[in-house]
Design an enzyme around this catalytic site. Structure first.
Site, PDB file in Angstrom:
ATOM      1  N   TYR A  45       9.945 -31.351  -0.704  1.00 29.65           N
ATOM      2  CA  TYR A  45      10.508 -31.733   0.376  1.00 29.65           C
ATOM      3  C   TYR A  45      10.083 -32.602   1.517  1.00 29.65           C
ATOM      4  O   TYR A  45      10.877 -33.250   2.073  1.00 29.65           O
ATOM      5  CB  TYR A  45      10.573 -30.160   1.071  1.00 29.65           C
ATOM      6  CG  TYR A  45      11.694 -30.047   2.304  1.00 29.65           C
ATOM      7  CD1 TYR A  45      12.954 -29.965   2.280  1.00 29.65           C
ATOM      8  CD2 TYR A  45      11.120 -30.398   3.755  1.00 29.65           C
ATOM      9  CE1 TYR A  45      13.886 -30.129   3.363  1.00 29.65           C
ATOM     10  CE2 TYR A  45      12.074 -30.608   4.811  1.00 29.65           C
ATOM     11  CZ  TYR A  45      13.365 -30.343   4.492  1.00 29.65           C
ATOM     12  OH  TYR A  45      14.150 -30.319   5.474  1.00 29.65           O
ATOM     13  N   SER A 127      11.324 -31.160  16.432  1.00 30.24           N
ATOM     14  CA  SER A 127      12.509 -30.969  15.524  1.00 30.24           C
ATOM     15  C   SER A 127      13.388 -29.693  16.078  1.00 30.24           C
ATOM     16  O   SER A 127      12.777 -28.559  16.243  1.00 30.24           O
ATOM     17  CB  SER A 127      12.163 -31.031  14.149  1.00 30.24           C
ATOM     18  OG  SER A 127      13.251 -30.399  13.505  1.00 30.24           O
ATOM     19  N   TYR A 151      20.267 -31.496  16.498  1.00 28.81           N
ATOM     20  CA  TYR A 151      21.267 -31.664  15.347  1.00 28.81           C
ATOM     21  C   TYR A 151      22.465 -30.880  16.189  1.00 28.81           C
ATOM     22  O   TYR A 151      22.355 -29.786  16.540  1.00 28.81           O
ATOM     23  CB  TYR A 151      21.017 -31.053  14.131  1.00 28.81           C
ATOM     24  CG  TYR A 151      20.130 -31.664  13.369  1.00 28.81           C
ATOM     25  CD1 TYR A 151      20.312 -32.872  12.667  1.00 28.81           C
ATOM     26  CD2 TYR A 151      18.914 -30.996  12.900  1.00 28.81           C
ATOM     27  CE1 TYR A 151      19.140 -33.763  12.031  1.00 28.81           C
ATOM     28  CE2 TYR A 151      17.896 -31.790  12.023  1.00 28.81           C
ATOM     29  CZ  TYR A 151      17.983 -33.065  11.694  1.00 28.81           C
ATOM     30  OH  TYR A 151      17.336 -33.605  10.802  1.00 28.81           O
ATOM     31  N   THR A 177      20.102 -36.800  16.656  1.00 25.21           N
ATOM     32  CA  THR A 177      20.081 -37.547  15.418  1.00 25.21           C
ATOM     33  C   THR A 177      21.432 -37.425  14.916  1.00 25.21           C
ATOM     34  O   THR A 177      21.923 -36.160  14.697  1.00 25.21           O
ATOM     35  CB  THR A 177      19.105 -36.247  14.641  1.00 25.21           C
ATOM     36  OG1 THR A 177      17.622 -36.468  15.096  1.00 25.21           O
ATOM     37  CG2 THR A 177      18.999 -37.173  12.980  1.00 25.21           C
ATOM     38  N   LYS A 260      19.277 -41.301  17.431  1.00 24.13           N
ATOM     39  CA  LYS A 260      18.249 -41.351  16.282  1.00 24.13           C
ATOM     40  C   LYS A 260      19.249 -41.511  15.172  1.00 24.13           C
ATOM     41  O   LYS A 260      19.982 -40.639  14.902  1.00 24.13           O
ATOM     42  CB  LYS A 260      17.344 -40.425  16.054  1.00 24.13           C
ATOM     43  CG  LYS A 260      16.511 -40.484  15.096  1.00 24.13           C
ATOM     44  CD  LYS A 260      15.294 -39.436  15.176  1.00 24.13           C
ATOM     45  CE  LYS A 260      14.372 -39.562  13.966  1.00 24.13           C
ATOM     46  NZ  LYS A 260      14.621 -38.972  12.807  1.00 24.13           N
ATOM     47  N   HIS A 284      16.051 -42.023   8.473  1.00 23.60           N
ATOM     48  CA  HIS A 284      15.706 -40.526   8.377  1.00 23.60           C
ATOM     49  C   HIS A 284      14.323 -40.738   7.117  1.00 23.60           C
ATOM     50  O   HIS A 284      14.413 -39.771   6.341  1.00 23.60           O
ATOM     51  CB  HIS A 284      16.714 -39.768   7.693  1.00 23.60           C
ATOM     52  CG  HIS A 284      16.717 -38.500   8.479  1.00 23.60           C
ATOM     53  ND1 HIS A 284      17.298 -37.892   9.273  1.00 23.60           N
ATOM     54  CD2 HIS A 284      16.042 -37.425   7.741  1.00 23.60           C
ATOM     55  CE1 HIS A 284      17.143 -36.455   9.588  1.00 23.60           C
ATOM     56  NE2 HIS A 284      16.142 -36.090   8.649  1.00 23.60           N
ATOM     57  N   ARG A 287      15.711 -40.255   3.477  1.00 24.91           N
ATOM     58  CA  ARG A 287      16.210 -38.805   2.920  1.00 24.91           C
ATOM     59  C   ARG A 287      17.647 -38.501   3.046  1.00 24.91           C
ATOM     60  O   ARG A 287      18.055 -37.436   2.516  1.00 24.91           O
ATOM     61  CB  ARG A 287      15.513 -37.712   3.954  1.00 24.91           C
ATOM     62  CG  ARG A 287      13.902 -37.719   3.877  1.00 24.91           C
ATOM     63  CD  ARG A 287      13.356 -37.130   5.120  1.00 24.91           C
ATOM     64  NE  ARG A 287      13.328 -35.716   5.006  1.00 24.91           N
ATOM     65  CZ  ARG A 287      12.696 -34.918   4.083  1.00 24.91           C
ATOM     66  NH1 ARG A 287      11.785 -35.548   3.419  1.00 24.91           N
ATOM     67  NH2 ARG A 287      12.807 -33.741   4.289  1.00 24.91           N
ATOM     68  N   ASP A 315      11.651 -45.987  13.225  1.00 27.67           N
ATOM     69  CA  ASP A 315      10.737 -45.381  12.386  1.00 27.67           C
ATOM     70  C   ASP A 315      11.458 -45.645  10.874  1.00 27.67           C
ATOM     71  O   ASP A 315      12.470 -46.402  10.784  1.00 27.67           O
ATOM     72  CB  ASP A 315      10.547 -43.695  12.837  1.00 27.67           C
ATOM     73  CG  ASP A 315      11.799 -42.907  12.268  1.00 27.67           C
ATOM     74  OD1 ASP A 315      12.453 -43.435  11.435  1.00 27.67           O
ATOM     75  OD2 ASP A 315      12.049 -41.957  13.014  1.00 27.67           O
ATOM     76  N   ARG A 319       3.451 -46.791   8.515  1.00 30.95           N
ATOM     77  CA  ARG A 319       2.193 -45.923   8.244  1.00 30.95           C
ATOM     78  C   ARG A 319       0.912 -46.317   8.942  1.00 30.95           C
ATOM     79  O   ARG A 319       0.038 -45.560   8.776  1.00 30.95           O
ATOM     80  CB  ARG A 319       1.941 -46.093   6.547  1.00 30.95           C
ATOM     81  CG  ARG A 319       3.147 -45.561   5.684  1.00 30.95           C
ATOM     82  CD  ARG A 319       2.992 -43.963   5.513  1.00 30.95           C
ATOM     83  NE  ARG A 319       4.197 -43.421   4.856  1.00 30.95           N
ATOM     84  CZ  ARG A 319       5.318 -43.358   5.289  1.00 30.95           C
ATOM     85  NH1 ARG A 319       5.879 -43.359   6.477  1.00 30.95           N
ATOM     86  NH2 ARG A 319       6.343 -42.540   4.225  1.00 30.95           N
ATOM     87  N   GLY A 338       6.483 -40.497  11.052  1.00 29.44           N
ATOM     88  CA  GLY A 338       7.002 -39.427  10.565  1.00 29.44           C
ATOM     89  C   GLY A 338       5.931 -38.917   9.418  1.00 29.44           C
ATOM     90  O   GLY A 338       5.063 -38.133   9.924  1.00 29.44           O
TER      91      GLY A 338
HETATM   92  C1  LIG Z   1       9.868 -33.263   6.069  1.00 29.50           C
HETATM   93  C2  LIG Z   1      10.549 -34.028   6.909  1.00 29.50           C
HETATM   94  C3  LIG Z   1      11.523 -33.401   7.948  1.00 29.50           C
HETATM   95  C4  LIG Z   1      12.211 -34.069   8.706  1.00 29.50           C
HETATM   96  N1  LIG Z   1      12.907 -33.495   9.703  1.00 29.50           N
HETATM   97  C5  LIG Z   1      13.789 -34.269  10.778  1.00 29.50           C
HETATM   98  C6  LIG Z   1      14.364 -33.491  11.630  1.00 29.50           C
HETATM   99  O1  LIG Z   1      14.191 -32.285  11.679  1.00 29.50           O
HETATM  100  N2  LIG Z   1      15.089 -34.129  12.715  1.00 29.50           N
HETATM  101  C7  LIG Z   1      15.007 -35.370  12.470  1.00 29.50           C
HETATM  102  O2  LIG Z   1      15.780 -36.203  13.317  1.00 29.50           O
HETATM  103  N3  LIG Z   1      14.494 -36.281  11.627  1.00 29.50           N
HETATM  104  C8  LIG Z   1      13.705 -35.531  10.632  1.00 29.50           C
HETATM  105  N4  LIG Z   1      12.906 -36.229   9.724  1.00 29.50           N
HETATM  106  C9  LIG Z   1      13.030 -37.771   9.818  1.00 29.50           C
HETATM  107  C10 LIG Z   1      11.893 -38.313  10.729  1.00 29.50           C
HETATM  108  O3  LIG Z   1      12.012 -37.931  12.066  1.00 29.50           O
HETATM  109  C11 LIG Z   1      11.790 -39.820  10.491  1.00 29.50           C
HETATM  110  O4  LIG Z   1      12.953 -40.368  10.916  1.00 29.50           O
HETATM  111  C12 LIG Z   1      11.219 -40.282   9.050  1.00 29.50           C
HETATM  112  O5  LIG Z   1      10.014 -39.150   8.807  1.00 29.50           O
HETATM  113  C13 LIG Z   1      10.659 -41.578   9.212  1.00 29.50           C
HETATM  114  O6  LIG Z   1      10.246 -41.920   7.709  1.00 29.50           O
HETATM  115  P1  LIG Z   1       8.782 -41.883   7.266  1.00 29.50           P
HETATM  116  O7  LIG Z   1       8.386 -40.612   7.318  1.00 29.50           O
HETATM  117  O8  LIG Z   1       9.094 -42.306   5.923  1.00 29.50           O
HETATM  118  O9  LIG Z   1       8.217 -42.864   7.975  1.00 29.50           O
HETATM  119  C14 LIG Z   1      12.188 -35.393   8.820  1.00 29.50           C
HETATM  120  C15 LIG Z   1      11.256 -36.148   7.863  1.00 29.50           C
HETATM  121  C16 LIG Z   1      10.672 -35.380   7.076  1.00 29.50           C
HETATM  122  C17 LIG Z   1       9.804 -36.184   6.090  1.00 29.50           C
END
Ligand SMILES: Cc1cc2nc3c(=O)[nH]c(=O)nc-3n(C[C@H](O)[C@H](O)[C@H](O)COP(=O)(O)O)c2cc1C
Length: 399
Positions: A45, A127, A151, A177, A260, A284, A287, A315, A319, A338
């Protein structure tokens, strides 16, 4: 106290009593060690991405397009890392991105992250898909700078209630988002049929909402104790959300409003036109869409489109402190961590997140000194050179 005191602190502890840092100081090494400790569902995940992972790789590869060309003898003895985002002063051009379901990484989950954000002065973004509620975060980290992420679900009363609860729990910025009209195709989760929310994990903001629960009870009449996740499946997400409906958010939120998930300059401009105060350039973390543009590659055109005064956060792939420096040079006012902080959480809870924030900011501050930047505003494209990608072009060469 400066950020880079962390460097001196680490050397001093080693010299005085042989104490070494508990976690790696190289953030990519730390990432790998954290991934190794996660169970397979959590690893899938958190670490995996959409499709074949091309977007996530493109996010990292985009940083390889650029190198710093440092300038010498500028006398940077006390770099100023502070920055202003929509009128608010921050000690660093850094915030934590909204990341859901943090209990998959560590049992202390979002509360530990919020406390680490509080102790370092970095904004914490909550979140909507968290494992604790807005109110529990306010209790755990009352002095934190708190941003809430939304959301936009297909239950307008619950959306209004979330906004009211976030505002009264001291969240001063709202992040909408928009890159998740549906969940992307995530093979690693699909192979395990693992969707945390459907199992009731990561819906604490919903289950703590009396209106949501009463509508859930009224709508789901057959599922016993599972009504909250079953109703969640009915209302999440909202694929028909469009600019006209997004525009109505402005009249529902008095604080700062950020959008976002923006990757195209026209969408950035449209966001400003409908009342958002700033843009978060993000995909994101790869993802959502496989084979999308690396987020850093999208950034310069968005800065050009919106002009110098609009707050832009960045973002996806960030890192290290040098990554942060690069994103700022290409037009971001601040970066968001993130997965980077989540890996710190996985390894060491609150202290692990602190270690990641302090490591990233130390390297960032040292890089300002080494490259000749007195202030964040001094970090401009003139301090970067484009790296020749070679005969096969950028990321393609590694595939
Ligand atoms: C496990 C996980 C859960 C995430 N959940 C959310 C979320 O609930 N809402 C959201 O806007 N972005 C979510 N994101 C995206 C992060 O806000 C961010 O855009 C992303 O992690 C950036 O990429 P990076 O982790 O590779 O740097 C999530 C990312 C991960 C890894």
């Amino acid at each position: 106290m400066t950020w880079s005191d962390y460097q001196g602190e680490i050397y001093r502890r080693g010299r005085e009593d042989g104490t070494l840092p508990l976690w790696a100081c190289n953030m990519l090494e730390l990432e790998q060690r954290a991934i190794d400790t996660l169970d397979s569902a959590a690893r899938g995940y958190i670490a995996a991405s959409a499709g074949n992972g091309r977007t996530a790789r493109a996010n990292r590869d985009a940083f390889e397009d650029w190198a710093i060309t440092p300038r010498m003898l500028r006398g940077v003895s006390a770099p100023d890392t502070s920055t202003v985002i929509h009128g608010r002063s921050l000690p660093a051009p850094l915030a934590l991105a909204p990341v859901g379901v943090q209990s998959l990484a560590h049992p202390d989950a979002e509360q530990a992250t919020a406390r680490a954000a509080q102790s370092t002065g970095i904004p914490y973004s909550h979140s909507l898909a968290a494992t604790v509620s807005f109110e529990e975060i306010a209790l755990a980290a009352p002095a934190s700078t708190r941003w809430a992420q939304l959301y936009w679900i297909r239950d307008p009363e619950t959306v209004s209630s979330f906004l009211a609860r976030a505002a009264s729990a001291g969240f001063d910025t709202l992040i909408l988002t928009v890159d998740t009209p549906v969940l992307g195709w995530r093979p690693t989760d699909l192979d395990r049929a693992f969707l945390p929310f459907a199992e009731g994990i990561g819906i604490a903001n919903y289950t703590s909402d009396a209106g949501y629960m009463s509508r859930a009870r009224a709508t789901i009449t057959t599922e016993g104790a599972d009504i909250a996740p079953r109703y969640w499946e009915r209302v999440f997400p909202h694929a028909s959300l469009d600019w006209a409906e997004a525009a109505t958010l402005r009249s529902m939120w008095d604080g700062t409003l950020l959008i976002k998930g923006i990757q195209h300059p026209d969408d950035a401009q449209r966001g400003l036109d409908v009342g958002f105060d700033g843009i978060i350039v993000s995909n994101h973390g790869g993802r959502q869409i496989d084979s999308a543009i690396g987020s850093l590659r999208a950034l310069p055109a968005i800065r050009t489109a919106v002009g110098p005064d609009v707050p832009i956060l960045f973002d996806s792939g960030l890192r290290t402190g040098v990554d942060l420096f690069t994103a700022i040079a290409l037009g971001a006012n601040a970066g968001m961590l993130g997965r980077a902080f989540l890996y710190g959480l996985a390894l060491g809870g609150e202290e692990g997140v602190e270690h990641v924030i302090r490591s990233v900011m130390s390297e960032f501050e040292l890089t300002m000194m080494l490259a000749g930047a007195h202030t964040v505003a001094d970090i401009t494209p003139e301090l970067l050179s484009r790296v020749d990608p070679g005969p096969h072009g950028g990321r393609e060469r590694r595939e």
